[in-house]
Design a protein around this motif. Structure first.
Motif, short mmCIF file in Angstrom:
data_model
loop_
_atom_site.label_atom_id
_atom_site.label_comp_id
_atom_site.label_asym_id
_atom_site.label_seq_id
_atom_site.Cartn_x
_atom_site.Cartn_y
_atom_site.Cartn_z
N PRO A 75 -0.54 1.36 58.52
CA PRO A 75 0.53 0.68 57.76
C PRO A 75 0.87 -0.69 58.34
O PRO A 75 1.13 -1.64 57.60
CB PRO A 75 1.72 1.64 57.88
N HIS A 76 0.86 -0.79 59.65
CA HIS A 76 1.13 -2.06 60.32
C HIS A 76 0.05 -3.08 59.96
O HIS A 76 0.35 -4.26 59.71
CB HIS A 76 1.17 -1.83 61.82
N LEU A 77 -1.21 -2.65 59.91
CA LEU A 77 -2.30 -3.55 59.57
C LEU A 77 -2.18 -4.03 58.14
O LEU A 77 -2.51 -5.19 57.83
CB LEU A 77 -3.64 -2.86 59.78
N ALA A 78 -1.71 -3.16 57.24
CA ALA A 78 -1.49 -3.58 55.86
C ALA A 78 -0.39 -4.63 55.78
O ALA A 78 -0.52 -5.63 55.07
CB ALA A 78 -1.13 -2.37 55.00
N PHE A 120 5.70 -2.33 57.36
CA PHE A 120 5.34 -1.89 56.01
C PHE A 120 6.59 -1.57 55.19
O PHE A 120 6.66 -1.90 54.01
CB PHE A 120 4.41 -0.68 56.09
N LEU A 121 7.57 -0.91 55.81
CA LEU A 121 8.81 -0.61 55.10
C LEU A 121 9.54 -1.90 54.72
O LEU A 121 10.12 -1.99 53.63
CB LEU A 121 9.70 0.27 55.96
N VAL A 122 9.53 -2.88 55.60
CA VAL A 122 10.15 -4.16 55.27
C VAL A 122 9.43 -4.80 54.09
O VAL A 122 10.06 -5.35 53.18
CB VAL A 122 10.15 -5.09 56.50
N ALA A 123 8.11 -4.73 54.07
CA ALA A 123 7.35 -5.29 52.95
C ALA A 123 7.76 -4.63 51.64
O ALA A 123 7.97 -5.31 50.62
CB ALA A 123 5.85 -5.11 53.19
N LEU A 124 7.89 -3.31 51.64
CA LEU A 124 8.32 -2.60 50.43
C LEU A 124 9.73 -3.00 50.02
O LEU A 124 10.06 -3.04 48.83
CB LEU A 124 8.25 -1.09 50.65
N THR A 163 -0.20 -5.88 45.25
CA THR A 163 -1.22 -4.90 44.86
C THR A 163 -1.73 -4.14 46.07
O THR A 163 -1.87 -2.90 46.03
CB THR A 163 -2.38 -5.61 44.14
N LEU A 164 -2.02 -4.86 47.14
CA LEU A 164 -2.51 -4.21 48.35
C LEU A 164 -1.49 -3.21 48.91
O LEU A 164 -1.85 -2.07 49.27
CB LEU A 164 -2.84 -5.27 49.40
N VAL A 165 -0.23 -3.60 48.97
CA VAL A 165 0.81 -2.75 49.56
C VAL A 165 1.00 -1.48 48.74
O VAL A 165 1.05 -0.37 49.30
CB VAL A 165 2.13 -3.53 49.68
N ILE A 220 2.91 8.59 43.82
CA ILE A 220 1.54 8.32 43.38
C ILE A 220 1.56 7.57 42.05
O ILE A 220 0.93 6.51 41.90
CB ILE A 220 0.74 9.63 43.23
N VAL A 221 2.30 8.08 41.10
CA VAL A 221 2.32 7.48 39.76
C VAL A 221 2.99 6.11 39.78
O VAL A 221 2.46 5.13 39.24
CB VAL A 221 3.05 8.42 38.78
N LEU A 222 4.16 6.02 40.41
CA LEU A 222 4.91 4.77 40.38
C LEU A 222 4.24 3.68 41.22
O LEU A 222 4.31 2.50 40.87
CB LEU A 222 6.33 5.01 40.88
N SER A 223 3.59 4.04 42.32
CA SER A 223 2.90 3.04 43.14
C SER A 223 1.71 2.46 42.39
O SER A 223 1.46 1.24 42.46
CB SER A 223 2.45 3.66 44.46
N LEU A 224 0.97 3.29 41.68
CA LEU A 224 -0.14 2.78 40.88
C LEU A 224 0.37 1.84 39.79
O LEU A 224 -0.24 0.80 39.51
CB LEU A 224 -0.92 3.94 40.26
N ALA A 225 1.50 2.20 39.19
CA ALA A 225 2.08 1.32 38.17
C ALA A 225 2.56 0.02 38.79
O ALA A 225 2.37 -1.07 38.24
CB ALA A 225 3.23 2.04 37.46
N ALA A 226 3.21 0.10 39.96
CA ALA A 226 3.72 -1.10 40.62
C ALA A 226 2.60 -2.03 41.06
O ALA A 226 2.77 -3.24 41.11
CB ALA A 226 4.58 -0.70 41.82
N ALA A 227 1.44 -1.46 41.39
CA ALA A 227 0.31 -2.28 41.84
C ALA A 227 -0.18 -3.22 40.74
O ALA A 227 -0.82 -4.23 41.03
CB ALA A 227 -0.84 -1.38 42.31
N THR A 228 0.12 -2.91 39.49
CA THR A 228 -0.28 -3.78 38.38
C THR A 228 0.61 -5.00 38.26
O THR A 228 0.28 -5.94 37.53
CB THR A 228 -0.24 -3.00 37.05
N GLY A 229 1.77 -5.00 38.93
CA GLY A 229 2.68 -6.12 38.85
C GLY A 229 3.70 -6.02 37.75
O GLY A 229 4.56 -6.90 37.61
N ARG A 230 3.67 -4.97 36.96
CA ARG A 230 4.63 -4.80 35.87
C ARG A 230 5.96 -4.28 36.41
O ARG A 230 5.99 -3.53 37.37
CB ARG A 230 4.07 -3.84 34.82
#
Length: 302
Positions: free
Chosen positions: A271-274, A140-144, A42-44, A97-107
């Motif tokens: 991004p590094h801090l995230a 951050f890219l690795v996290a994604l 969710t944070l990412v 914007i749209v897809l990241s908000l959707a991904a933040a929900t975990g679906r």
């Protein structure tokens, strides 16, 4: 055969090799609660939205830059990726914007996760192919890239997950590599002059704050700071040796370093801090439940 060709060297016992491989696997896949993955995810993904709209809105201006000024990074030449156009830049922006908000929900974590990673990767190619390349995006890219491999994870779920452990460990390694390789680059291209020269002094002249002006007046403090920066970057892998509170203290030191860096020369490394939150027990931070408990307490008081 090894003892015949090299009599002075004893063969390594197979059991030792197997034990080392098993220990490495346990370290790489150390289980973490699925709730930690859900919180990190969710944070990412919310950070992606903040990055596009608040932190680096200048990337959208590349939509109006002539195509002949586009000098893609090596990966952009190898794939190859298209030259940015207004349709491409604005399309990726709104899709992210749209897809990241959707991904933040975990679906749909795999479908949405891979899509967000691919689009953000292209977004970074567009951002960094006009002469400016930041190195605060690696972790951050690795996290994604690794989050989609975990699958579903719910907030508050304490079930241990090896896949989640690997995703966080990969992100942590990328975070530490950012520091270690930064020191390597300083010494490779600047040599000893990087730590004994006027690197920080020039940075303060270019973009220093009032706080930076104060510390710049202390004799030899900037030189000492340059030695300290290279030293801690080279020693950054030691954070994996620390355990418990000591590791959290090490992470706190890293955040403090970036706080002082921003206070002095306004470089945030956001991004590094995230990505660095991969070291933290994020499953313990549950803002929705906290707000509900606060609201319930107010109701009881009234």
């Amino acid at each position: 055969m090894d003892t015949l060709t090299n009599p002075g060297r004893a063969p390594r016992p197979p059991a030792t090799v197997a034990a080392g491989a098993a220990a490495l696997r346990r370290w790489l896949f150390e289980p973490v609660p699925r709730g930690r993955i859900a919180a990190f995810r969710t944070l990412v993904y919310l950070f992606v939205v903040a990055d596009l709209t608040v932190l680096t809105p200048w990337v959208r201006t590349h939509a109006d830059v002539p195509g002949d000024m586009y000098q893609p990074l090596l990966v952009g030449r190898l794939l190859p990726l298209p030259t940015p156009t207004p349709l491409l830049v604005h399309g990726i922006f709104w899709a992210l914007i749209v897809l990241s908000l959707a991904a933040a929900t975990g679906r749909a974590p795999r479908l949405l996760g891979w899509t967000v990673f691919a689009l953000y990767f292209e977004w970074m190619i567009i951002a960094m192919s006009y002469g400016k390349v930041d190195h605060d995006r690696f972790g951050f890219l690795v996290a994604l890239a690794v989050l989609p491999t975990v699958g579903r994870a719910r907030h508050g779920d304490s079930t241990p997950s090896e896949a989640g452990g690997w995703a966080l460990r990969a992100t942590q390694i990328a975070v530490v590599c950012t520091y270690f390789l930064a020191a390597f680059a300083k010494l490779r291209f600047g040599g000893i002059d990087w730590v004994t020269g006027s690197v920080l002094a020039r940075a303060i002249i270019r973009r220093g704050t009032d706080f930076a002006d104060l510390i710049a007046q202390v004799p030899y403090l900037l030189i000492a700071a340059q030695f300290g920066i290279v030293a801690f970057e080279l020693l950054s892998p030691l954070i994996f040796v620390l355990r418990g509170r000591w590791r959290y203290a090490g992470v706190a030191f890293l955040y403090t370093f970036h706080l002082f860096t921003f206070a002095a020369i306004t470089i945030s490394f956001a991004p590094h801090l995230a990505a660095m939150t991969s070291f933290l027990p994020l499953e313990k931070v549950r803002p929705v439940e906290w707000l509900r408990s606060r609201a319930g307490a107010r109701v009881l008081q009234t």
